[in-house]
Scaffold this motif. Structure first.
Motif: not given
Ligand code: F6R
Length: 247
Positions: A28-32
């Motif tokens: 999730a952090l890589a995408e956001d």
């Protein structure tokens, strides 16, 4: 009101769950790339923080946004959630303490509004980790809390104070009041990740996932969020055996 079905990931135990949860957080952090990491305190996410430290190749350069904080504790008290987040999360994943924020303030709603403005100005919450109370609470939103509630001061129930007495020695030392993100606040995170381990959570989890959506079981509000994952172990899923897990 739209009603979504959270993705349900069934795991053997809290250790396996922590690994899965850490993977979900990193994805999730890589995408956001702009959003904060929303953290819960309590015993449930501990294996997730350990796994996150193991799985992340480098320090996690994000704001850490807490769900809640006790009122009436001196700043720096070892059981304040700010200190807990510093010790259990920030220290492990390399976040400087000035990048930890928790709801705090005074009896007016101004502190809550200021906290929410700060989170928004900082890019919002990419993914919010949640535990679930035995009575179905999320953060310190006890049964009866409005699903639209925002960050505010609340009075803790005796059940929650007695559950949290393990951290204070005696229930008399557990604060009576707390600041908490509201249910509406939590729903504004871009993703939710609810974790549940152990048989003591099975009734609350069943009610949250299959009962009516409403303020009687605050955690049922996760079904109003289009991007919610639930990671739960066999014991927590005991009362949901008929539900087919989706990996
Ligand atoms: C903690 C929090 C609480 C806990 C819940 C479960 O920040 O907001 O809602 O997530 O009480 O607690 P544990 O994980 O200790 O069973």
């Amino acid at each position: 009101m739209a009603d979504f079905t959270p993705r349900l990931v069934a795991v053997d135990d809290a250790i396996a769950g922590g690994r899965v949860a850490a993977r979900i957080l990193l994805e999730a952090l890589a995408e956001d790339t702009a959003g904060a990491l929303g953290v819960a305190t309590g015993s449930t996410p501990l294996t997730t923080w350990e796994a996150l430290a193991e799985q992340s190749p480098r320090p996690i350069d994000r704001l850490l946004v807490g769900l809640d904080e006790y009122a009436d504790l001196p700043r720096g008290h070892p059981q304040s959630f700010r200190r807990v987040i510093e010790r259990q999360v920030a220290d492990r994943i390399g976040v400087p303490y000035e990048r930890v924020i928790v709801p705090e303030g005074d009896d007016s709603d101004a502190g809550g509004r200021e906290f929410e403005r700060l989170v928004e100005r900082s890019g919002g919450v990419a993914i919010q980790v949640l535990g679930i109370g035995r009575n179905g609470h999320v953060a310190f939103n006890e049964p009866g809390s409005s699903l639209q509630s925002r960050t505010r001061t609340v009075r803790l129930t005796d059940e929650t104070r007695s559950d949290n007495a393990r951290d204070f020695g005696s229930i008399d030392d557990v604060p009576q009041r707390a600041f908490t993100q509201g249910i509406g606040t939590i729903l504004s995170a871009r993703r939710l990740l609810l974790l549940a381990w152990g048989e003591s959570k099975s009734t609350a989890l069943r009610s949250a996932l299959t009962g009516p959506i409403g303020s009687r079981v605050p955690a049922s509000a996760i079904r109003l969020h289009p991007r919610c994952t639930v990671v739960a172990d066999r014991d927590a899923l005991e009362e949901l055996r008929h539900v087919e897990p989706r990996a």
